[in-house]
Design an enzyme around this catalytic site. Structure first.
Site, PDB file in Angstrom:
ATOM      1  N   ASP A  97     -20.750   2.958 -37.678  1.00 32.41           N
ATOM      2  CA  ASP A  97     -21.154   1.556 -37.699  1.00 32.41           C
ATOM      3  C   ASP A  97     -21.489   1.142 -39.131  1.00 32.41           C
ATOM      4  OD1 ASP A  97     -21.943  -1.014 -36.791  1.00 32.41           O
ATOM      5  OD2 ASP A  97     -22.667  -0.142 -34.916  1.00 32.41           O
ATOM      6  N   ARG A 102     -18.324  -2.673 -25.658  1.00 31.60           N
ATOM      7  CA  ARG A 102     -18.722  -4.054 -25.968  1.00 31.60           C
ATOM      8  C   ARG A 102     -18.261  -4.473 -27.364  1.00 31.60           C
ATOM      9  NH1 ARG A 102     -24.437  -6.077 -24.252  1.00 31.60           N
ATOM     10  NH2 ARG A 102     -23.152  -7.908 -23.848  1.00 31.60           N
ATOM     11  N   ASP A 144       0.855  -1.189   0.000  1.00 34.41           N
ATOM     12  CA  ASP A 144       0.000   0.000   0.000  1.00 34.41           C
ATOM     13  C   ASP A 144       0.890   1.237   0.000  1.00 34.41           C
ATOM     14  OD1 ASP A 144      -2.750   1.163   0.226  1.00 34.41           O
ATOM     15  OD2 ASP A 144      -1.853   2.063   2.009  1.00 34.41           O
ATOM     16  N   GLY A 174     -19.876   2.862 -42.238  1.00 36.51           N
ATOM     17  CA  GLY A 174     -18.580   2.361 -42.665  1.00 36.51           C
ATOM     18  C   GLY A 174     -18.193   1.116 -41.891  1.00 36.51           C
ATOM     19  N   ASP A 175     -17.086   0.523 -42.289  1.00 34.70           N
ATOM     20  CA  ASP A 175     -16.546  -0.685 -41.660  1.00 34.70           C
ATOM     21  C   ASP A 175     -15.234  -0.315 -40.990  1.00 34.70           C
ATOM     22  OD1 ASP A 175     -15.244  -3.090 -41.074  1.00 34.70           O
ATOM     23  OD2 ASP A 175     -16.168  -4.140 -42.759  1.00 34.70           O
ATOM     24  N   PHE A 176     -15.163  -0.416 -39.665  1.00 27.77           N
ATOM     25  CA  PHE A 176     -13.949   0.077 -39.004  1.00 27.77           C
ATOM     26  C   PHE A 176     -12.727  -0.805 -39.258  1.00 27.77           C
ATOM     27  CE2 PHE A 176     -16.412  -1.547 -35.092  1.00 27.77           C
ATOM     28  CZ  PHE A 176     -15.863  -2.821 -35.127  1.00 27.77           C
TER      29      PHE A 176
END
Length: 673
Positions: A540, A582, A88, A565-567
């Site tokens: 997305d 998520r 600690d 779009g497609d990341f």
């Protein structure tokens, strides 16, 4: 290096670090120490006013952390560690103990008090040696010490203070600064062990290991102590009779003897104390052992009357131990293996056996819109409910009674109405409705978990086997319906957890954000509510963006926009904060690397990354919702906060803060180096 001579002696031993601190983990791994991380459950609620010196508070906290893990592991983990390390770190100035700031204003208060002054950084360390006996008893031997380092801050201007505070770095560090990172710019000089300020006094620790393994007599030669638990009401505390410690200790000033604890007024800095701490049998009642351990560990934090008991050894030297003065009784925590099963054990197993029935009862009531009906028309009987939902009277009555037993409905004179829980979370139109998530669990996860045995045997998802059997007459309609069900599930979880994630950290320094895979934009809306000057772009897939219009509020939020779009393939929208909620748990290692590399490439130093996932415990013993989710055998994996932190660090992001929100999702805030 001083640790090298004992490395071979640690080989094959189970070494446990009772801390989730990424800094302590990194310090010890860098010297080649192999260990497991089992964070302590000890609640750091010790009363600071009970300690004469600040270092005593740090040492006591470290001791309680280590002992809690040492006592828990043989019972809960069914394995006994050889060594448990607890630590600690605190900062003290002007007689005040500074721990981690709770918010920006607290950080400002701390850093202002340090400006232009010399202060002390203390790290208390406890090493617990566990000796497992043939009769399945475990002896715990304790070595504890502390290290002090003097640090001088420069005179800090208001601009410098707030620039550092707004970086986010102070929020998870004792005293509100991290000397190994941006906080190093605030420091004029350091007198003493630099790593002690980072969080762990490595040099002193290595010397103690060398003493333990080069000079210590074997545990078989040691006399075991007897343990009596004094009881008054429900708070037992230990009174130990102990032999003379056989492990030599050494202070940082070179003394080879163990300073007598009673001479605290004249004791030197960095002293070491060694004692036998506790003995317990491994067999027996889980609840009795764990309960007594918790009571023992938390005796200081529950102290109220100010009286002292003494911890005595064979030399009649004494060390103050805050406790109650109570009648002594001897308590046996061991039960015979052939004793009757305990009521609570049977109840717990019955709950697990019947768990699937409870889930299906909830799913069925939700699908029949029982909770919606009873919100509109409370006080209906089973026949009336059955008529409304088009179900048999007998079946409806059984379902309603089951829901009452689960705490979802209330019954009076054979009529029914919602409980507060159902009104808040189970109505399809409530603000925090989980109806969509429940429907997704019923439609998708329930069939998958019906094939769990095959999934475990084969090690991969059964999705193709389960859903390839369904008819494909209307492929487009089925695909769109499946997307809507999934989006509705994500939408309902985001509504419940969104505010907790959005308000977990101070993100006011960021004006533009991009929510990657942001689905319906619910998380983005919560971020704009929490941070009024922020605008968020939801990025997305085109089909998701098109369907997201169905979930948007009637009053449009002009600070939330949608980009299709497609990341993995397309260029990411520009922003100074990126959000991953998520997303990572579902990706393969290859896809993780692609996505995180793309984010790192577009981020400038100081850009932020907000991660939201279920964080597993460091020893992967919970929470069950994360570990049960892993059984779906998706391509990805569930991780602990430390694992996510190390993953993001490998892509150039330093973890500034971690927050376990007590909601459906936890949160982590990282900054691009």
């Amino acid at each position: 290096m001083v640790l090298n001579p004992v490395i071979s002696k640690l080989a094959g031993k189970l070494v446990v670090l009772a801390s989730a601190s990424p800094r302590r983990l990194e310090i010890l791994r860098n010297v080649g120490l192999r260990f497991e991380v089992v964070p302590s459950w000890f609640k750091e609620t010790l009363d600071k006013s009970l300690f004469k010196a600040p270092y005593e508070y740090a040492v006591e906290t470290a001791k309680q952390k280590a002992l809690e893990v040492a006592r828990r592991m043989p019972i809960k983990h069914l394995k006994t560690p050889d060594i448990v390390i607890g630590a600690d770190t605190i900062v003290t100035v002007d007689g005040l103990i500074l721990e981690k700031p709770v918010d920006k204003h607290d950080a400002y208060r701390m850093l202002s008090s340090l400006s232009g002054k010399e202060h002390s950084v203390y790290t208390g360390v406890a090493i617990v040696l566990c000796h497992e006996k043939e009769n399945e008893e475990v002896d715990y031997q304790l070595i504890q010490f502390y290290e002090e380092t003097k640090v001088k801050f420069a005179d800090l201007s208001e601009d410098m203070l707030w620039e550092y505070i707004n970086s986010g770095e102070p929020m998870d560090k004792a005293g509100g600064y991290g000397i190994q990172a941006l906080g190093g710019m605030l420091v004029e000089y350091v007198h003493g062990d630099f790593l002690n300020v980072v969080g762990f006094p490595l040099n002193h620790f290595c010397k103690q290991l060398s003493l333990i393994y080069n000079h210590c007599t074997s545990s078989s030669d040691q006399k075991s102590e007897s343990v009596h638990l004094s009881v008054n009401g429900t708070h037992p505390t230990p009174v130990l009779s102990q032999p003379t410690p056989s492990v030599p200790a050494q202070s940082s000033h070179g003394s080879s003897s163990i300073p007598k604890p009673s001479s605290s007024s004249s004791s030197q800095t960095h002293h070491t104390h060694c004692s036998l701490a506790h003995k317990v049998k491994r067999k027996g009642s889980d609840s009795e052992v764990s309960q007594s351990s918790w009571m023992l560990v938390n005796s200081l934090s529950k102290h109220t009357d100010g009286r002292e008991a003494k911890l005595c050894n064979s030399e009649n030297t004494t060390s103050p131990l805050i406790t109650r003065s109570e009648q002594l009784i001897e308590r046996d925590v061991t039960e015979h293996e052939d004793s009757e099963p305990r009521k609570e054990d049977l109840e717990r197993i019955s709950e697990l056996i019947d768990g699937f029935k409870a889930s299906k009862a909830l799913f069925t009531a939700s699908r029949l819109r029982v909770f919606d009906l009873l919100h509109r028309m409370p006080g209906l009987d089973a026949a009336q409910v059955g008529q409304e939902v088009k179900a048999s009277v007998k079946g409806t009555e059984c379902l309603l009674e089951a829901c009452v037993s689960l705490g979802l409905l209330k019954s009076k004179d054979r009529t029914y109405e919602n409980t507060d829980l159902a009104t808040s979370l189970l109505r399809s139109d409530s603000c925090f409705s989980l109806h969509g998530h429940i429907q997704h669990c019923d439609d998708t996860l329930w069939p998958l978990f019906s094939h769990l045995e095959s999934a475990v045997e084969e090690g991969h998802s059964q999705r193709e086997k389960v859903f390839s059997r369904k008819p494909k007459e209307d492929t487009f309609h089925n695909s769109q319906e499946a997307k809507l069900r999934f989006m509705n599930a994500m939408h309902s979880v985001a509504k419940v957890a969104g505010k907790s994630v959005a308000t977990a950290f101070d993100l006011s320094r960021y004006k533009t954000a991009c929510d990657l895979g942001g689905c319906t934009g619910t998380m983005a809306c919560e971020l704009t509510k929490a941070h009024p000057e922020m605008s968020v772009t939801v990025f997305d897939l085109p089909a998701v963006v098109e369907l997201s219009e169905r979930f948007r509020p009637l009053q449009s939020n002009n600070r939330v926009s949608f980009v299709a779009g497609d990341f993995f393939q397309d260029e990411l929208p520009k922003a100074d904060l990126y959000i991953l909620a998520r997303i990572l748990h579902d990706l393969t290692d290859e896809k993780l690397h692609i996505l995180l590399s793309k984010i790192a490439d577009v981020c400038k130093p100081g850009c932020g990354l907000l991660l939201s996932e279920i964080f597993l415990d460091e020893d992967r013993s919970g929470p069950s919702r994360g570990l049960l989710q892993a059984l779906s055998m998706s391509e990805g994996k569930q991780r602990s906060a430390t694992e996510y932190s190390l993953l993001l660090k490998s892509h150039g992001f330093n973890t500034a803060q971690i927050r376990h929100t007590d909601n459906l999702l936890d949160a982590m805030f990282c900054i691009k180096a």
